[in-house]
Design an enzyme around this catalytic site. Structure first.
Site, PDB file in Angstrom:
ATOM      1  N   ASP A  67      25.267  42.982   9.603  1.00 30.30           N
ATOM      2  CA  ASP A  67      23.963  43.497   9.170  1.00 30.30           C
ATOM      3  C   ASP A  67      24.036  44.937   8.686  1.00 30.30           C
ATOM      4  O   ASP A  67      25.058  45.607   8.831  1.00 30.30           O
ATOM      5  CB  ASP A  67      22.942  43.365  10.327  1.00 30.30           C
ATOM      6  CG  ASP A  67      23.502  43.854  11.659  1.00 30.30           C
ATOM      7  OD1 ASP A  67      24.504  44.594  11.656  1.00 30.30           O
ATOM      8  OD2 ASP A  67      22.940  43.506  12.708  1.00 30.30           O
ATOM      9  N   ASN A 136      16.681  42.787  23.829  1.00 29.53           N
ATOM     10  CA  ASN A 136      15.624  41.770  23.716  1.00 29.53           C
ATOM     11  C   ASN A 136      16.188  40.403  23.317  1.00 29.53           C
ATOM     12  O   ASN A 136      15.449  39.497  22.965  1.00 29.53           O
ATOM     13  CB  ASN A 136      14.554  42.210  22.707  1.00 29.53           C
ATOM     14  CG  ASN A 136      15.112  42.315  21.288  1.00 29.53           C
ATOM     15  OD1 ASN A 136      16.299  42.131  21.062  1.00 29.53           O
ATOM     16  ND2 ASN A 136      14.247  42.617  20.339  1.00 29.53           N
ATOM     17  N   HIS A 138      18.267  39.865  20.736  1.00 30.05           N
ATOM     18  CA  HIS A 138      18.576  39.663  19.316  1.00 30.05           C
ATOM     19  C   HIS A 138      20.084  39.583  19.093  1.00 30.05           C
ATOM     20  O   HIS A 138      20.879  40.116  19.852  1.00 30.05           O
ATOM     21  CB  HIS A 138      17.886  40.697  18.414  1.00 30.05           C
ATOM     22  CG  HIS A 138      18.486  42.062  18.390  1.00 30.05           C
ATOM     23  ND1 HIS A 138      17.722  43.205  18.315  1.00 30.05           N
ATOM     24  CD2 HIS A 138      19.769  42.496  18.397  1.00 30.05           C
ATOM     25  CE1 HIS A 138      18.506  44.266  18.272  1.00 30.05           C
ATOM     26  NE2 HIS A 138      19.747  43.857  18.328  1.00 30.05           N
ATOM     27  N   GLU A 143      15.596  39.066  15.259  1.00 35.46           N
ATOM     28  CA  GLU A 143      14.707  39.443  16.356  1.00 35.46           C
ATOM     29  C   GLU A 143      13.996  38.213  16.940  1.00 35.46           C
ATOM     30  O   GLU A 143      13.869  37.188  16.258  1.00 35.46           O
ATOM     31  CB  GLU A 143      13.649  40.425  15.834  1.00 35.46           C
ATOM     32  CG  GLU A 143      14.209  41.749  15.326  1.00 35.46           C
ATOM     33  CD  GLU A 143      14.546  42.724  16.445  1.00 35.46           C
ATOM     34  OE1 GLU A 143      15.001  42.301  17.515  1.00 35.46           O
ATOM     35  OE2 GLU A 143      14.346  43.940  16.226  1.00 35.46           O
TER      36      GLU A 143
HETATM   37  C1  GLP Z   1      22.137  46.468  16.971  1.00 38.08           C
HETATM   38  C2  GLP Z   1      22.977  45.550  16.087  1.00 38.08           C
HETATM   39  C3  GLP Z   1      23.463  44.346  16.854  1.00 38.08           C
HETATM   40  C4  GLP Z   1      24.027  44.761  18.182  1.00 38.08           C
HETATM   41  C5  GLP Z   1      22.935  45.362  19.016  1.00 38.08           C
HETATM   42  C6  GLP Z   1      23.369  45.772  20.408  1.00 38.08           C
HETATM   43  O1  GLP Z   1      20.794  46.198  16.890  1.00 38.08           O
HETATM   44  N1  GLP Z   1      22.286  45.148  14.921  1.00 38.08           N
HETATM   45  O2  GLP Z   1      24.424  43.654  16.060  1.00 38.08           O
HETATM   46  O3  GLP Z   1      24.583  43.653  18.845  1.00 38.08           O
HETATM   47  O4  GLP Z   1      22.463  46.514  18.325  1.00 38.08           O
HETATM   48  O5  GLP Z   1      23.889  47.054  20.375  1.00 38.08           O
HETATM   49  P1  GLP Z   1      24.617  47.780  21.569  1.00 38.08           P
HETATM   50  O6  GLP Z   1      25.997  47.189  21.590  1.00 38.08           O
HETATM   51  O7  GLP Z   1      24.629  49.208  21.163  1.00 38.08           O
HETATM   52  O8  GLP Z   1      23.852  47.511  22.774  1.00 38.08           O
END
Ligand code: GLP
Length: 242
Positions: A67, A136, A138, A143
């Protein structure tokens, strides 16, 4: 789903890098799906070490990121392009033309979504997809919502994601409100999935995920449970055992 319990974040990162190495050993021209955020940082550090020590080679690897924020130029320090370049790509022997990240700053975003999916398909699909999870539930930027997209799509970020991700920006107002993200369907097409969950902030979502016996768009990660080759590496902090 195969579950591997790591003692801590360090061990989780080493196990993840080792699993990636095993895939690279079998297929040097691996199509590797990459994630951003805090969780894979240790894994990328370990991959860099293995690459510098000659244990793994990225010269034939193609990467595909999940993304990107809408509206951020690839040079923006909070863009996922910038993250990938500074955290991983510039430290390993990967060819720039073999790295792919959806463009979030193009005029025709719908075209970009279609182009990204067909590009992955023409490359032969993703062999191994690294994933993190939002607090959450995702996955990538898909989302919680009744409907989940099959293909790459534009998503509106929820207030909780904007808040979670504001730590990567100077001010919360700077966090984009939308993103381009591979769809749940695109992610499930990968041949292998590797989900990494670490830290106390992920306790609640880990518990919810591990106790599920149904899938729901309200917990996008639940769709991963339909995949035939899903490995979860979770540390004791996320499991609530520390
Ligand atoms: C972002 C990314 C996700 C990732 C998530 C969790 O929103 N788009 O791909 O898995 O954050 O991030 P973290 O590893 O910092 O908790």
């Amino acid at each position: 789903m195969k579950v591997i319990i790591a003692e801590d974040y360090d061990e989780l990162s080493k196990i993840a890098a080792q699993l990636i190495k095993e895939e690279l050993d079998v297929k040097p021209a691996l199509n590797l799906g990459l994630a951003t955020g805090g969780t894979p940082l240790g894994t990328y550090k370990e991959l860099i070490r293995l690459n510098k020590e000659g244990e793994i080679d990225f010269s034939q690897v193609k990467t595909f990121n999940l993304d990107e924020y809408v509206g951020l130029d690839s040079k923006h320090p909070s863009s996922y392009s910038y993250y990938m370049e500074s955290i991983l790509f510039r430290h390993i022997n990967i060819k720039e033309e073999n790295t792919h990240i959806p463009k979030g700053n193009t005029k025709n975003l719908e075209e970009e979504c279609k182009a990204y999916d067909s590009y992955i398909e023409r490359a032969g699909g993703i062999d191994l997809q690294i994933l993190g999870i939002g607090s959450n539930g995702h996955i990538a930027f898909n989302e919680p919502a009744d409907q989940q997209s099959l293909g790459t799509t534009i998503v509106n970020l929820t207030p909780s994601t904007i808040k979670d991700n504001s730590r990567f920006f100077e001010r919360i107002e700077e966090v984009p409100t939308s993103a381009i993200s591979m769809g749940i369907g695109s992610i499930l097409k990968a041949r292998k999935l590797l989900l990494l969950i670490s830290g106390k902030s992920k306790r609640e979502i880990t518990k919810r995920l591990l106790e599920l016996d149904y899938v729901t768009g309200q917990l996008p990660a639940s769709f991963l449970l339909l995949h035939q080759d899903l490995t979860l590496i979770v540390d004791r902090d996320a499991l609530g055992e520390n």
